[in-house]
Design a protein around this motif. Structure first.
Motif, PDB file in Angstrom:
ATOM      1  N   UNK A  58       9.269 -20.580 -34.483  1.00  0.00           N
ATOM      2  CA  UNK A  58      10.659 -20.348 -34.855  1.00  0.00           C
ATOM      3  C   UNK A  58      10.811 -18.868 -35.153  1.00  0.00           C
ATOM      4  N   UNK A  59      11.928 -18.316 -34.768  1.00  0.00           N
ATOM      5  CA  UNK A  59      12.169 -16.885 -34.933  1.00  0.00           C
ATOM      6  C   UNK A  59      13.503 -16.684 -35.639  1.00  0.00           C
ATOM      7  N   UNK A  60      13.564 -15.584 -36.378  1.00  0.00           N
ATOM      8  CA  UNK A  60      14.771 -15.255 -37.128  1.00  0.00           C
ATOM      9  C   UNK A  60      15.037 -13.754 -37.016  1.00  0.00           C
ATOM     10  N   UNK A  61      16.301 -13.426 -36.933  1.00  0.00           N
ATOM     11  CA  UNK A  61      16.620 -12.016 -37.023  1.00  0.00           C
ATOM     12  C   UNK A  61      16.322 -11.538 -38.439  1.00  0.00           C
ATOM     13  N   UNK A  62      15.996 -10.271 -38.588  1.00  0.00           N
ATOM     14  CA  UNK A  62      15.499  -9.769 -39.872  1.00  0.00           C
ATOM     15  C   UNK A  62      16.460 -10.028 -41.025  1.00  0.00           C
ATOM     16  N   UNK A  63      17.740  -9.946 -40.767  1.00  0.00           N
ATOM     17  CA  UNK A  63      18.716 -10.040 -41.856  1.00  0.00           C
ATOM     18  C   UNK A  63      18.810 -11.440 -42.467  1.00  0.00           C
ATOM     19  N   UNK A  66      13.967 -15.688 -44.559  1.00  0.00           N
ATOM     20  CA  UNK A  66      13.836 -16.145 -45.933  1.00  0.00           C
ATOM     21  C   UNK A  66      15.057 -16.852 -46.467  1.00  0.00           C
ATOM     22  N   UNK A  67      16.168 -16.796 -45.733  1.00  0.00           N
ATOM     23  CA  UNK A  67      17.409 -17.449 -46.190  1.00  0.00           C
ATOM     24  C   UNK A  67      17.834 -18.590 -45.261  1.00  0.00           C
ATOM     25  N   UNK A  68      17.583 -18.439 -43.975  1.00  0.00           N
ATOM     26  CA  UNK A  68      18.007 -19.437 -42.986  1.00  0.00           C
ATOM     27  C   UNK A  68      16.798 -20.183 -42.454  1.00  0.00           C
ATOM     28  N   UNK A  69      17.020 -21.455 -42.105  1.00  0.00           N
ATOM     29  CA  UNK A  69      15.968 -22.269 -41.508  1.00  0.00           C
ATOM     30  C   UNK A  69      16.538 -23.074 -40.355  1.00  0.00           C
ATOM     31  N   UNK A  70      15.882 -22.999 -39.211  1.00  0.00           N
ATOM     32  CA  UNK A  70      16.281 -23.790 -38.046  1.00  0.00           C
ATOM     33  C   UNK A  70      15.387 -25.020 -37.965  1.00  0.00           C
ATOM     34  N   UNK A  84      21.096 -20.509 -46.618  1.00  0.00           N
ATOM     35  CA  UNK A  84      21.113 -20.382 -48.074  1.00  0.00           C
ATOM     36  C   UNK A  84      21.374 -18.938 -48.468  1.00  0.00           C
ATOM     37  N   UNK A  85      21.773 -18.771 -49.706  1.00  0.00           N
ATOM     38  CA  UNK A  85      22.014 -17.416 -50.237  1.00  0.00           C
ATOM     39  C   UNK A  85      22.909 -16.613 -49.301  1.00  0.00           C
TER      40      UNK A  85
END
Length: 129
Positions: A58-63, A66-70, A84-85
């Motif tokens: 799973x990958x996330x953009x830096x911004x 720690x807050x979003x989860x797919x 979240x947050x």
């Protein structure tokens, strides 16, 4: 005919959570890479998060790290973005999309929108300060 429908957008105060859902019909999500993108007014569409076909990566953009989860639910043929947050800068139209090949790098998964075959219609997320 393949169709993706997003649910769960809305207005939320900064610091609060939202969960977006993307329900698929006409296709089986298990064989697709799944992605979430967003577009804020006056800005280009950006990749927010994606998950490989096997769900191993799973990958996330830096911004949003720690807050979003797919996540995905194969039984419901639906995938999710738990946010979240939330911050005012998260305000955007959020789109779900699926790619028929396994996108196994963050670059390919988050930036190569041409790899994605089907897209949802978008759902508005607004975060107030």
């Amino acid at each position: 005919q393949a169709q993706l429908v997003e649910y769960g957008g809305g207005l939320v105060q900064a610091g609060g959570p939202l969960r977006l859902s993307c329900a698929a019909s006409g296709i089986t999500l298990d064989v697709y890479t799944l992605g979430w993108f967003r577009q804020a007014p006056g800005k280009e569409r950006e990749g927010v998060s994606c998950i490989s076909r096997s769900s191993a990566s799973a990958y996330y953009t830096n911004s949003v790290k720690g807050r979003f989860t797919i996540s995905r639910d194969s039984a419901k043929n639906t995938f999710y973005l738990q946010m979240n947050s939330l911050k005012p800068e998260d305000t955007a139209i959020y789109y779900c999309a699926v790619a028929p090949r396994d996108l196994i790098s963050d670059y390919e998964c988050l930036t190569r929108v041409d790899r994605y075959r089907y897209w949802g219609q978008g759902t508005q997320v607004a975060v107030s300060s």
